[in-house]
Design a protein around this motif. Structure first.
Motif, PDB file in Angstrom:
ATOM      1  N   TYR A  28      13.903  15.358   8.176  1.00 22.18           N
ATOM      2  CA  TYR A  28      12.876  14.596   8.076  1.00 22.18           C
ATOM      3  C   TYR A  28      11.606  15.366   8.556  1.00 22.18           C
ATOM      4  O   TYR A  28      10.574  15.340   8.092  1.00 22.18           O
ATOM      5  CB  TYR A  28      13.288  13.574   9.223  1.00 22.18           C
ATOM      6  N   GLU A  97      -7.125  -1.138   8.504  1.00 21.39           N
ATOM      7  CA  GLU A  97      -5.936  -1.873   7.923  1.00 21.39           C
ATOM      8  C   GLU A  97      -6.210  -2.000   6.457  1.00 21.39           C
ATOM      9  O   GLU A  97      -7.182  -2.350   5.947  1.00 21.39           O
ATOM     10  CB  GLU A  97      -5.642  -3.352   8.374  1.00 21.39           C
ATOM     11  N   ARG A 108      -0.153  -8.303   3.168  1.00 20.14           N
ATOM     12  CA  ARG A 108       0.739  -7.063   4.006  1.00 20.14           C
ATOM     13  C   ARG A 108      -0.024  -6.011   4.565  1.00 20.14           C
ATOM     14  O   ARG A 108      -0.452  -5.119   3.730  1.00 20.14           O
ATOM     15  CB  ARG A 108       1.623  -6.521   2.782  1.00 20.14           C
ATOM     16  N   ARG A 110      -1.242  -3.257   6.930  1.00 22.52           N
ATOM     17  CA  ARG A 110      -0.762  -1.927   7.186  1.00 22.52           C
ATOM     18  C   ARG A 110      -1.803  -1.022   7.695  1.00 22.52           C
ATOM     19  O   ARG A 110      -2.921  -0.780   7.038  1.00 22.52           O
ATOM     20  CB  ARG A 110      -0.060  -0.943   6.146  1.00 22.52           C
ATOM     21  N   SER A 132       0.554   4.001   7.127  1.00 23.82           N
ATOM     22  CA  SER A 132       1.985   3.580   7.545  1.00 23.82           C
ATOM     23  C   SER A 132       2.564   2.393   6.919  1.00 23.82           C
ATOM     24  O   SER A 132       2.554   1.295   7.370  1.00 23.82           O
ATOM     25  CB  SER A 132       1.885   3.180   9.332  1.00 23.82           C
ATOM     26  N   ALA A 133       3.014   2.872   5.745  1.00 22.10           N
ATOM     27  CA  ALA A 133       3.817   1.830   4.937  1.00 22.10           C
ATOM     28  C   ALA A 133       5.031   1.264   5.677  1.00 22.10           C
ATOM     29  O   ALA A 133       5.260   0.133   5.491  1.00 22.10           O
ATOM     30  CB  ALA A 133       4.193   2.501   3.734  1.00 22.10           C
ATOM     31  N   ALA A 134       5.636   1.906   6.697  1.00 20.95           N
ATOM     32  CA  ALA A 134       6.635   1.636   7.478  1.00 20.95           C
ATOM     33  C   ALA A 134       6.857   2.324   8.532  1.00 20.95           C
ATOM     34  O   ALA A 134       6.336   3.415   8.644  1.00 20.95           O
ATOM     35  CB  ALA A 134       8.160   1.278   6.824  1.00 20.95           C
ATOM     36  N   PRO A 135       7.517   2.073   9.627  1.00 22.53           N
ATOM     37  CA  PRO A 135       7.619   3.057  10.865  1.00 22.53           C
ATOM     38  C   PRO A 135       8.276   4.462  10.460  1.00 22.53           C
ATOM     39  O   PRO A 135       9.164   4.710   9.767  1.00 22.53           O
ATOM     40  CB  PRO A 135       8.755   2.149  11.703  1.00 22.53           C
ATOM     41  N   VAL A 137       7.224   6.341   8.189  1.00 21.01           N
ATOM     42  CA  VAL A 137       7.371   6.565   6.734  1.00 21.01           C
ATOM     43  C   VAL A 137       5.772   6.565   6.298  1.00 21.01           C
ATOM     44  O   VAL A 137       5.108   5.714   6.078  1.00 21.01           O
ATOM     45  CB  VAL A 137       7.909   5.431   5.878  1.00 21.01           C
ATOM     46  N   LEU A 156       4.590   9.569  -1.001  1.00 22.36           N
ATOM     47  CA  LEU A 156       5.526   9.494   0.240  1.00 22.36           C
ATOM     48  C   LEU A 156       5.658  10.818   0.969  1.00 22.36           C
ATOM     49  O   LEU A 156       5.988  11.595   0.345  1.00 22.36           O
ATOM     50  CB  LEU A 156       6.806   8.811  -0.167  1.00 22.36           C
TER      51      LEU A 156
END
Length: 327
Positions: A28, A97, A108, A110, A132-135, A137, A156
């Protein structure tokens, strides 16, 4: 005395789990660090395109305020750019956002941070965002208008492609974005051989911007304070499921503050005007505004895009100080 075996030695499954976790963490870190480095290389190449010499130099329109619609003349005087020389490039930083939902009633949102460079000689900009598409990520997004071409790219970790677009419809949409966001770089709203204004009542006017063979037109509405309140497009192309869809569009600006003698908005929102109502998709707050006076020299010395070449204006913080491209 023989040492007692560790828990991981007594349990091969636990040992494998620990080793796997360490390996995943290392992978990672390598992906994130390597992706950031590759993204910086792409960004610097695009910044060079942003300030490349232009074959056509825009010239002032050569007429006074009497030829301008009254609200436009008032605005240019109010923000303080009517007779002030323009910098080569304006750098903006925002945080806010993004609504990643293309359709449907659910939003949605973010968080994002972004750096943006806006050219003033020829229409052009480069928007570089981290979403920040996901924590843990991050998705790096580039949205740009460079040398008459539009570009949209999302990766990504800055490496794995997740979206991309180009072509004439995107170029037109990006030229509209350049014009619509000019309140953050108000020199771009001065009349010239590229930009002309036409009246639309007491508190509105239409701006028509030409770049090469392409031309876009937007309506600017001014508030009672004489500042740009909103910008509208009758139709601007957006991608829905990868398909270009012309859609009415609006951008709103608020909370103007004077930065380095120039009055700019510090809050903004953009939205698509769908048959079922307004769909906001960008909300942002200006965190930094800076000028680059000699962008071509900065490109030659390989400092363009770094903190070194900008005049940071008062009452601003450093924004994303940990951007690896600043090093």
């Amino acid at each position: 005395m023989t040492a007692a075996p560790s828990p991981s030695a007594r349990n091969p499954f636990l040992a494998g789990l620990v080793c796997g976790g360490v390996g995943a963490a290392a992978a990672y870190g390598a992906l994130r660090g390597g992706g950031a480095a590759l993204w910086c290389v792409r960004r610097r190449r695009r910044l060079r395109r942003l300030v490349a010499p232009d074959r056509e130099i825009a010239t002032p329109a050569g007429h006074g305020d009497g030829a301008l619609p009254p609200p436009v003349a008032t605005y240019l005087h109010r923000v303080g750019v009517r007779d002030v020389p323009a910098p080569a490039v304006v750098e903006l930083r925002h945080e806010g956002e993004l609504n990643l939902a293309e359709m449907g009633p659910e939003a949605r949102w973010r968080p994002f941070t972004s750096r943006q460079w806006v050219a003033t000689v020829r229409p052009g900009f480069l928007w570089d965002a981290a979403v920040s598409a996901a924590p843990f990520v991050p998705v790096r997004v580039c949205d740009a208008y460079l040398g008459g071409s539009g570009l949209l790219e999302a990766r990504l970790f800055g490496v794995v492609p997740v979206a991309s677009a180009d072509g004439p419809l995107l170029a037109e949409a990006e030229l509209m974005r350049y014009l619509a966001e000019a309140p953050w770089s108000p020199w771009g709203l001065r009349p010239s051989s590229r930009l002309r204004w036409s009246p639309d009542g007491e508190r509105a006017a239409w701006a028509t911007l030409r770049d090469g063979m392409m031309e876009v037109r937007l309506q600017f509405r001014f508030g009672e304070d004489g500042l740009v309140e909103s910008v509208r497009a009758n139709a601007r192309t957006r991608l829905v499921g990868g398909v270009p869809v012309p859609t009415p569009w609006i951008g709103r600006f608020d909370r103007y503050r004077r930065r380095g003698g120039v009055l700019v908005p510090t809050l903004g929102e953009t939205a698509w005007l769908e048959p079922g109502g307004k769909r906001p998709y960008w909300r942002g707050r200006l965190t930094r505004l800076a000028f680059c006076r000699d962008a071509r020299r900065a490109v030659r010395t390989r400092t363009f895009g770094t903190q070194a070449v900008y005049e940071t204006l008062p009452q601003q913080h450093n924004g994303d100080r940990h951007d690896p491209c600043n090093r």
